[in-house]
Motif scaffolding. Structure first.
Motif, PDB file in Angstrom:
ATOM      1  N   PHE A   9      37.169  46.804  44.199  1.00 23.31           N
ATOM      2  CA  PHE A   9      37.330  45.785  45.247  1.00 23.31           C
ATOM      3  C   PHE A   9      38.620  46.057  46.044  1.00 23.31           C
ATOM      4  CE2 PHE A   9      39.394  41.604  46.139  1.00 23.31           C
ATOM      5  CZ  PHE A   9      38.466  41.071  47.010  1.00 23.31           C
ATOM      6  N   GLY A  51      50.002  32.236  43.783  1.00 26.58           N
ATOM      7  CA  GLY A  51      49.117  31.183  43.257  1.00 26.58           C
ATOM      8  C   GLY A  51      48.525  31.564  41.907  1.00 26.58           C
ATOM      9  N   ASP A  52      48.124  32.803  41.767  1.00 31.01           N
ATOM     10  CA  ASP A  52      47.532  33.248  40.498  1.00 31.01           C
ATOM     11  C   ASP A  52      48.590  33.316  39.401  1.00 31.01           C
ATOM     12  OD1 ASP A  52      45.036  33.726  41.817  1.00 31.01           O
ATOM     13  OD2 ASP A  52      45.975  35.495  42.665  1.00 31.01           O
ATOM     14  N   TYR A 103      47.206  39.252  38.437  1.00 34.93           N
ATOM     15  CA  TYR A 103      48.412  38.420  38.497  1.00 34.93           C
ATOM     16  C   TYR A 103      48.391  37.344  37.419  1.00 34.93           C
ATOM     17  CZ  TYR A 103      49.919  40.476  42.896  1.00 34.93           C
ATOM     18  OH  TYR A 103      50.368  41.355  43.851  1.00 34.93           O
ATOM     19  N   THR A 157      37.946  42.364  53.499  1.00 33.73           N
ATOM     20  CA  THR A 157      37.519  42.084  52.129  1.00 33.73           C
ATOM     21  C   THR A 157      36.350  43.025  51.866  1.00 33.73           C
ATOM     22  OG1 THR A 157      38.143  39.741  52.322  1.00 33.73           O
ATOM     23  CG2 THR A 157      36.616  40.298  50.548  1.00 33.73           C
ATOM     24  N   TYR A 165      37.797  32.506  51.737  1.00 32.84           N
ATOM     25  CA  TYR A 165      36.616  33.366  51.936  1.00 32.84           C
ATOM     26  C   TYR A 165      35.373  32.744  51.299  1.00 32.84           C
ATOM     27  CZ  TYR A 165      33.709  37.609  51.538  1.00 32.84           C
ATOM     28  OH  TYR A 165      32.692  38.531  51.608  1.00 32.84           O
ATOM     29  N   TRP A 166      35.509  32.210  50.070  1.00 29.76           N
ATOM     30  CA  TRP A 166      34.343  31.642  49.361  1.00 29.76           C
ATOM     31  C   TRP A 166      34.007  30.249  49.899  1.00 29.76           C
ATOM     32  CZ3 TRP A 166      32.137  35.584  47.566  1.00 29.76           C
ATOM     33  CH2 TRP A 166      32.851  36.616  46.970  1.00 29.76           C
ATOM     34  N   ILE A 221      37.048  34.299  42.562  1.00 31.77           N
ATOM     35  CA  ILE A 221      35.943  35.259  42.439  1.00 31.77           C
ATOM     36  C   ILE A 221      34.721  34.538  43.032  1.00 31.77           C
ATOM     37  CG2 ILE A 221      35.191  34.467  40.157  1.00 31.77           C
ATOM     38  CD1 ILE A 221      34.889  37.222  39.189  1.00 31.77           C
ATOM     39  N   GLY A 275      46.261  44.803  42.591  1.00 34.21           N
ATOM     40  CA  GLY A 275      46.440  43.358  42.682  1.00 34.21           C
ATOM     41  C   GLY A 275      45.193  42.686  42.150  1.00 34.21           C
ATOM     42  N   GLY A 276      44.885  41.517  42.699  1.00 34.04           N
ATOM     43  CA  GLY A 276      43.701  40.781  42.255  1.00 34.04           C
ATOM     44  C   GLY A 276      44.109  39.553  41.468  1.00 34.04           C
ATOM     45  N   SER A 277      43.255  38.524  41.557  1.00 36.75           N
ATOM     46  CA  SER A 277      43.594  37.244  40.921  1.00 36.75           C
ATOM     47  C   SER A 277      43.728  37.384  39.407  1.00 36.75           C
ATOM     48  CB  SER A 277      42.540  36.198  41.278  1.00 36.75           C
ATOM     49  OG  SER A 277      41.238  36.661  40.938  1.00 36.75           O
ATOM     50  N   PRO A 308      54.339  37.611  49.144  1.00 39.21           N
ATOM     51  CA  PRO A 308      53.840  36.350  48.565  1.00 39.21           C
ATOM     52  C   PRO A 308      52.510  36.482  47.807  1.00 39.21           C
ATOM     53  CG  PRO A 308      54.176  36.171  50.962  1.00 39.21           C
ATOM     54  CD  PRO A 308      54.228  37.613  50.612  1.00 39.21           C
ATOM     55  N   GLY A 366      49.684  36.783  45.255  1.00 43.92           N
ATOM     56  CA  GLY A 366      49.610  36.568  43.809  1.00 43.92           C
ATOM     57  C   GLY A 366      50.452  35.409  43.313  1.00 43.92           C
ATOM     58  N   ALA A 390      41.968  44.326  41.778  1.00 48.72           N
ATOM     59  CA  ALA A 390      41.782  44.849  43.133  1.00 48.72           C
ATOM     60  C   ALA A 390      42.753  45.946  43.510  1.00 48.72           C
ATOM     61  CB  ALA A 390      41.977  43.682  44.112  1.00 48.72           C
TER      62      ALA A 390
HETATM   63  P1  AMP Z   1      46.870  34.586  45.794  1.00 48.98           P
HETATM   64  O1  AMP Z   1      47.955  35.183  46.669  1.00 48.98           O
HETATM   65  O2  AMP Z   1      47.404  34.094  44.484  1.00 48.98           O
HETATM   66  O3  AMP Z   1      46.022  33.594  46.502  1.00 48.98           O
HETATM   67  O4  AMP Z   1      45.859  35.787  45.420  1.00 48.98           O
HETATM   68  C1  AMP Z   1      45.836  37.002  46.058  1.00 48.98           C
HETATM   69  C2  AMP Z   1      44.880  37.948  45.355  1.00 48.98           C
HETATM   70  O5  AMP Z   1      43.506  37.520  45.564  1.00 48.98           O
HETATM   71  C3  AMP Z   1      44.976  39.351  45.909  1.00 48.98           C
HETATM   72  O6  AMP Z   1      45.596  40.207  44.966  1.00 48.98           O
HETATM   73  C4  AMP Z   1      43.530  39.770  46.243  1.00 48.98           C
HETATM   74  O7  AMP Z   1      43.161  40.993  45.664  1.00 48.98           O
HETATM   75  C5  AMP Z   1      42.675  38.663  45.678  1.00 48.98           C
HETATM   76  N1  AMP Z   1      41.551  38.309  46.586  1.00 48.98           N
HETATM   77  C6  AMP Z   1      41.582  38.216  47.941  1.00 48.98           C
HETATM   78  N2  AMP Z   1      40.369  37.846  48.433  1.00 48.98           N
HETATM   79  C7  AMP Z   1      39.537  37.711  47.368  1.00 48.98           C
HETATM   80  C8  AMP Z   1      38.148  37.340  47.213  1.00 48.98           C
HETATM   81  N3  AMP Z   1      37.381  37.050  48.259  1.00 48.98           N
HETATM   82  N4  AMP Z   1      37.643  37.288  45.950  1.00 48.98           N
HETATM   83  C9  AMP Z   1      38.421  37.572  44.878  1.00 48.98           C
HETATM   84  N5  AMP Z   1      39.740  37.930  44.952  1.00 48.98           N
HETATM   85  C10 AMP Z   1      40.303  37.999  46.183  1.00 48.98           C
END
Ligand code: AMP
Length: 299
Positions: free
Chosen positions: A78, A233-234, A31, A96, A148-149, A123, A26-28, A229, A231, A10
């Motif tokens: 994204f 979690g990922d 990270y 989003t 969101y999901w 995702i 960024g993005g799950s 903060p 990323g 992302a």
């Molecule tokens: P975390 O802080 O580990 O929960 O993850 C944050 C990451 O999730 C960010 O870098 C976002 O780009 C990504 N993210 C946020 N919303 C979504 C979504 N709806 N689907 C997929 N990835 C997302």
């Protein structure tokens, strides 16, 4: 062993009390794979638009990340915007924009199909489910999501969840998904649905791992200066699964050790904006922080 990670790649716009950054990468998947790359050579599946910087893909490759499953599509990458206040566990999603994600249908390259560990990072849950049907017979499947999901596709999420072994979620997501207010009740409800382990991420308070016959807790390293903060979690999941892939074992002691490595990687991720800290992170730093964690919990 091999670890396949499917998730978002992302542009993130982030605001925290330490500052604001526009459209940083960024993005799950980003990270998680960077964190896992300190233990193993992860294979990633994701999509980016033509606006995505090529040098970031080169950086992934330099960290031994296999990008055969990364698609570059016509359109925009994204984009997600999140704001944090002084409590790093509370964040507000501002935007989003799914963009190229909207009609992404991930296909696993042939070389990925015999993966031992598969991580369905945050995702669209329909995509998560679609991936599962392309795998030969993975030893371990883990799944993560975001509110969101849970709000937009709860039925799809429950369908995917029934097929996975480990579910990573934060406390708020777990309660929202199960519609329970008590964490133990929420954990039990999910264990009945399919997963054998529920890893509840509790931000700066660490994580709890629920199994059918055991629970154990891990502290997060007390951090004085949380810069960003995003990323955490990922990165936790990447450290956790990367270590399991390296250790080739699912014995309870290795699952515990994996949890500590997850916490170690998360503690580094939050020290700077985006994945900046991972650029300079060395194995000695990880080992040193692992020893700090050991001291923190022994008595
Ligand atoms: P975390 O802080 O580990 O929960 O993850 C944050 C990451 O999730 C960010 O870098 C976002 O780009 C990504 N993210 C946020 N919303 C979504 C979504 N709806 N689907 C997929 N990835 C997302």
């Amino acid at each position: 062993m091999s670890l396949v990670i499917i998730g978002s790649i992302a542009f993130d716009t982030i605001q925290t009390p330490r500052g604001r950054r526009e459209r940083i990468v960024g993005g799950s998947c980003t990270y998680c794979s960077l964190a896992a790359s300190f233990f193993t050579a992860p294979k990633i599946v994701g999509v980016v638009g033509e606006d995505f910087p090529r040098d970031v893909i080169e950086f992934f490759k330099s960290r031994n990340i296999d990008t055969a499953g990364l698609e570059v599509k016509k359109g925009k990458t994204f984009h997600w915007e999140g704001h944090y206040g002084y409590d790093p566990n509370q964040r507000e999603t501002i935007t989003t924009e799914l963009n190229v994600f909207e009609d992404f249908r991930p296909r696993l390259p042939e070389s990925y199909r015999a993966a031992d560990i598969v991580f369905l990072a945050n995702i669209d849950p329909d995509l998560q489910d679609g991936i599962l049907s392309q795998l030969s017979q993975p030893g371990l499947v883990a799944l993560d999501t975001i509110n969101y999901w849970i709000a937009n596709k709860p039925a799809s999420l429950w369908t995917a969840l029934k097929k996975v072994n480990i579910f990573f979620a934060n406390e708020e997501e777990l309660k929202m998904l199960t519609q329970e207010t008590n964490l133990i009740k929420a954990g039990k409800k999910l264990l009945q649905a399919g997963p054998k382990l529920i890893v509840v991420k509790k931000g700066e308070h660490g994580a709890l791992v629920f199994g059918r016959s055991f629970v154990f807790g891990m502290l997060a390293l007390p951090c004085e200066d949380v810069v960003d903060p995003t990323g955490a979690g990922d990165s936790f999941a990447g450290g956790f699964l990367g270590y399991l892939d390296k250790s080739k074992s699912l014995a309870r002691k290795d699952v515990r050790k994996a949890g500590i490595f997850g916490s170690v990687l998360a503690s580094f991720a939050i020290e700077d904006f985006g994945y900046e800290r991972f650029k300079t992170l060395a194995h000695q730093d990880i080992e040193a922080r692992f020893r700090e964690f050991k001291k923190l919990v022994s008595f």
